[in-house]
Design a protein around this motif. Structure first.
Motif, PDB file in Angstrom:
ATOM      1  N   GLY A  13       0.772  -1.156   0.025  1.00 41.70           N
ATOM      2  CA  GLY A  13      -0.003   0.036   0.000  1.00 41.70           C
ATOM      3  C   GLY A  13       0.977   1.287   0.032  1.00 41.70           C
ATOM      4  N   SER A  14       2.039   1.376   0.687  1.00 42.05           N
ATOM      5  CA  SER A  14       2.925   2.685   0.768  1.00 42.05           C
ATOM      6  C   SER A  14       4.225   2.340  -0.050  1.00 42.05           C
ATOM      7  CB  SER A  14       2.982   2.966   2.266  1.00 42.05           C
ATOM      8  OG  SER A  14       3.618   1.744   2.928  1.00 42.05           O
ATOM      9  N   CYS A  15       4.640   1.009  -0.354  1.00 40.81           N
ATOM     10  CA  CYS A  15       5.790   0.604  -1.136  1.00 40.81           C
ATOM     11  C   CYS A  15       5.507  -0.604  -1.601  1.00 40.81           C
ATOM     12  CB  CYS A  15       6.912   0.938  -0.222  1.00 40.81           C
ATOM     13  SG  CYS A  15       7.214  -0.293   1.235  1.00 40.81           S
ATOM     14  N   PHE A  16       6.629  -0.991  -2.626  1.00 39.07           N
ATOM     15  CA  PHE A  16       6.606  -2.120  -3.116  1.00 39.07           C
ATOM     16  C   PHE A  16       7.922  -2.630  -3.357  1.00 39.07           C
ATOM     17  CE2 PHE A  16       6.580   0.811  -6.849  1.00 39.07           C
ATOM     18  CZ  PHE A  16       7.652   0.160  -7.615  1.00 39.07           C
ATOM     19  N   GLU A  17       8.008  -3.999  -3.706  1.00 37.86           N
ATOM     20  CA  GLU A  17       9.574  -4.714  -3.963  1.00 37.86           C
ATOM     21  C   GLU A  17       9.026  -5.717  -4.974  1.00 37.86           C
ATOM     22  OE1 GLU A  17      12.580  -7.455  -1.438  1.00 37.86           O
ATOM     23  OE2 GLU A  17      11.171  -6.046  -0.398  1.00 37.86           O
ATOM     24  N   ILE A  18      10.005  -5.884  -5.885  1.00 37.61           N
ATOM     25  CA  ILE A  18       9.896  -6.736  -6.893  1.00 37.61           C
ATOM     26  C   ILE A  18      10.846  -7.862  -6.764  1.00 37.61           C
ATOM     27  CG2 ILE A  18      10.149  -7.088  -9.532  1.00 37.61           C
ATOM     28  CD1 ILE A  18       9.159  -4.062  -9.835  1.00 37.61           C
ATOM     29  N   SER A  19      10.821  -8.984  -6.875  1.00 37.65           N
ATOM     30  CA  SER A  19      11.775  -9.869  -6.642  1.00 37.65           C
ATOM     31  C   SER A  19      12.653 -10.156  -7.989  1.00 37.65           C
ATOM     32  CB  SER A  19      10.863 -11.447  -6.215  1.00 37.65           C
ATOM     33  OG  SER A  19      10.297 -11.732  -7.784  1.00 37.65           O
ATOM     34  N   GLU A  20      13.508 -11.203  -7.687  1.00 44.49           N
ATOM     35  CA  GLU A  20      14.565 -11.437  -9.047  1.00 44.49           C
ATOM     36  C   GLU A  20      13.663 -12.258 -10.070  1.00 44.49           C
ATOM     37  OE1 GLU A  20      18.024 -13.529  -8.071  1.00 44.49           O
ATOM     38  OE2 GLU A  20      18.085 -12.448  -6.260  1.00 44.49           O
ATOM     39  N   GLU A  21      14.039 -11.975 -11.151  1.00 48.02           N
ATOM     40  CA  GLU A  21      13.129 -12.671 -12.164  1.00 48.02           C
ATOM     41  C   GLU A  21      13.537 -14.152 -12.182  1.00 48.02           C
ATOM     42  OE1 GLU A  21      14.323 -10.752 -16.006  1.00 48.02           O
ATOM     43  OE2 GLU A  21      12.515  -9.388 -15.447  1.00 48.02           O
ATOM     44  N   VAL A  22      12.500 -15.279 -12.546  1.00 55.46           N
ATOM     45  CA  VAL A  22      12.872 -16.585 -12.324  1.00 55.46           C
ATOM     46  C   VAL A  22      12.310 -17.032 -13.841  1.00 55.46           C
ATOM     47  CG1 VAL A  22      12.005 -18.643 -11.465  1.00 55.46           C
ATOM     48  CG2 VAL A  22      12.515 -16.491  -9.934  1.00 55.46           C
ATOM     49  N   PHE A  23      13.077 -17.995 -14.349  1.00 50.24           N
ATOM     50  CA  PHE A  23      12.458 -18.409 -15.798  1.00 50.24           C
ATOM     51  C   PHE A  23      11.708 -19.760 -15.464  1.00 50.24           C
ATOM     52  CE2 PHE A  23      12.815 -21.460 -19.364  1.00 50.24           C
ATOM     53  CZ  PHE A  23      12.341 -20.519 -20.327  1.00 50.24           C
ATOM     54  N   PHE A  24      10.421 -19.877 -15.989  1.00 51.99           N
ATOM     55  CA  PHE A  24       9.677 -20.838 -15.726  1.00 51.99           C
ATOM     56  C   PHE A  24       9.340 -21.583 -17.274  1.00 51.99           C
ATOM     57  CE2 PHE A  24       5.503 -23.005 -15.769  1.00 51.99           C
ATOM     58  CZ  PHE A  24       5.548 -23.980 -14.585  1.00 51.99           C
ATOM     59  N   GLU A  25       9.518 -22.992 -17.293  1.00 55.41           N
ATOM     60  CA  GLU A  25       9.191 -23.446 -18.451  1.00 55.41           C
ATOM     61  C   GLU A  25       7.975 -24.550 -18.089  1.00 55.41           C
ATOM     62  OE1 GLU A  25      11.503 -26.099 -21.871  1.00 55.41           O
ATOM     63  OE2 GLU A  25      12.507 -25.581 -20.394  1.00 55.41           O
ATOM     64  N   ALA A  26       7.090 -24.525 -19.068  1.00 53.31           N
ATOM     65  CA  ALA A  26       5.767 -25.409 -18.791  1.00 53.31           C
ATOM     66  C   ALA A  26       6.121 -26.793 -19.114  1.00 53.31           C
ATOM     67  CB  ALA A  26       4.719 -24.977 -19.951  1.00 53.31           C
ATOM     68  N   PRO A  27       5.624 -27.673 -18.447  1.00 49.56           N
ATOM     69  CA  PRO A  27       5.975 -29.141 -18.748  1.00 49.56           C
ATOM     70  C   PRO A  27       5.420 -29.448 -19.655  1.00 49.56           C
ATOM     71  CG  PRO A  27       3.972 -29.081 -16.935  1.00 49.56           C
ATOM     72  CD  PRO A  27       4.701 -27.495 -17.058  1.00 49.56           C
ATOM     73  N   THR A  28       6.188 -30.423 -20.541  1.00 46.42           N
ATOM     74  CA  THR A  28       5.678 -31.225 -21.728  1.00 46.42           C
ATOM     75  C   THR A  28       4.880 -32.348 -21.823  1.00 46.42           C
ATOM     76  OG1 THR A  28       7.799 -32.147 -22.189  1.00 46.42           O
ATOM     77  CG2 THR A  28       7.738 -30.088 -23.026  1.00 46.42           C
ATOM     78  N   ASP A  29       4.464 -32.881 -20.698  1.00 43.79           N
ATOM     79  CA  ASP A  29       3.880 -34.104 -20.565  1.00 43.79           C
ATOM     80  C   ASP A  29       3.121 -34.063 -19.159  1.00 43.79           C
ATOM     81  OD1 ASP A  29       5.539 -34.720 -18.436  1.00 43.79           O
ATOM     82  OD2 ASP A  29       6.299 -36.593 -19.379  1.00 43.79           O
ATOM     83  N   VAL A  30       1.996 -34.781 -19.133  1.00 42.90           N
ATOM     84  CA  VAL A  30       1.257 -35.002 -17.911  1.00 42.90           C
ATOM     85  C   VAL A  30       1.450 -36.416 -17.446  1.00 42.90           C
ATOM     86  CG1 VAL A  30      -1.171 -35.245 -17.202  1.00 42.90           C
ATOM     87  CG2 VAL A  30      -0.548 -33.563 -18.985  1.00 42.90           C
ATOM     88  N   ALA A  31       1.442 -36.679 -16.114  1.00 42.40           N
ATOM     89  CA  ALA A  31       1.774 -37.717 -15.294  1.00 42.40           C
ATOM     90  C   ALA A  31       1.060 -37.554 -14.309  1.00 42.40           C
ATOM     91  CB  ALA A  31       3.230 -37.951 -15.079  1.00 42.40           C
ATOM     92  N   GLU A  32       0.417 -38.809 -14.035  1.00 43.70           N
ATOM     93  CA  GLU A  32      -0.428 -38.853 -12.658  1.00 43.70           C
ATOM     94  C   GLU A  32      -0.607 -40.229 -12.268  1.00 43.70           C
ATOM     95  OE1 GLU A  32      -5.299 -39.194 -12.792  1.00 43.70           O
ATOM     96  OE2 GLU A  32      -4.360 -37.586 -13.963  1.00 43.70           O
TER      97      GLU A  32
END
Length: 115
Positions: A13-32
């Motif tokens: 509300g009065s200030c903000f902070e931004i985290s370090e950038e993180v690279f995210f890669e979506a999974p290419t398969d589904v396993a359950e």
């Protein structure tokens, strides 16, 4: 596709902070896992072929559209690896309903997209 570089912005509300950038890669398969039956769908998204692997014996596979329409159905007995032709499906999200020989059922989701 959700692959990309992300950062988190925290604002109190009065200030903000931004985290370090993180690279995210979506999974290419589904396993359950369902009661010891590991189910794997790949590649996801699929273009022409969808591979289905399971430790359990599959007796029926149904591909169902988001609107609930049955698009494809396969009756198989005691198979654990299948290659389904999905090239004829329209681009979009589909459900794969699996019935195992022992009567258990599970559903997984995959995306069909053109090259």
């Amino acid at each position: 596709d959700i692959t990309g570089t992300y950062a988190v912005k925290i604002n109190d509300g009065s200030c903000f902070e931004i985290s370090e950038e993180v690279f995210f890669e979506a999974p290419t398969d589904v396993a359950e896992t369902l009661a010891g039956n590991t189910l794997r769908l790949y590649p996801n998204p699929a273009t022409d072929i969808l591979n289905i692997e399971s430790q359990g014996d599959i007796s029926r596979i149904q591909i169902i559209s988001l609107s609930g329409n049955l698009m494809q159905q396969y009756e198989k007995s005691q198979l654990q690896h299948l290659r389904l032709k999905v090239g004829g499906l329209e681009n979009g999200i589909y459900f794969v309903a699996i019935t195992y020989r022992n009567g258990q059922r599970t559903t997984a989701k995959f995306t069909k997209q053109n090259k």
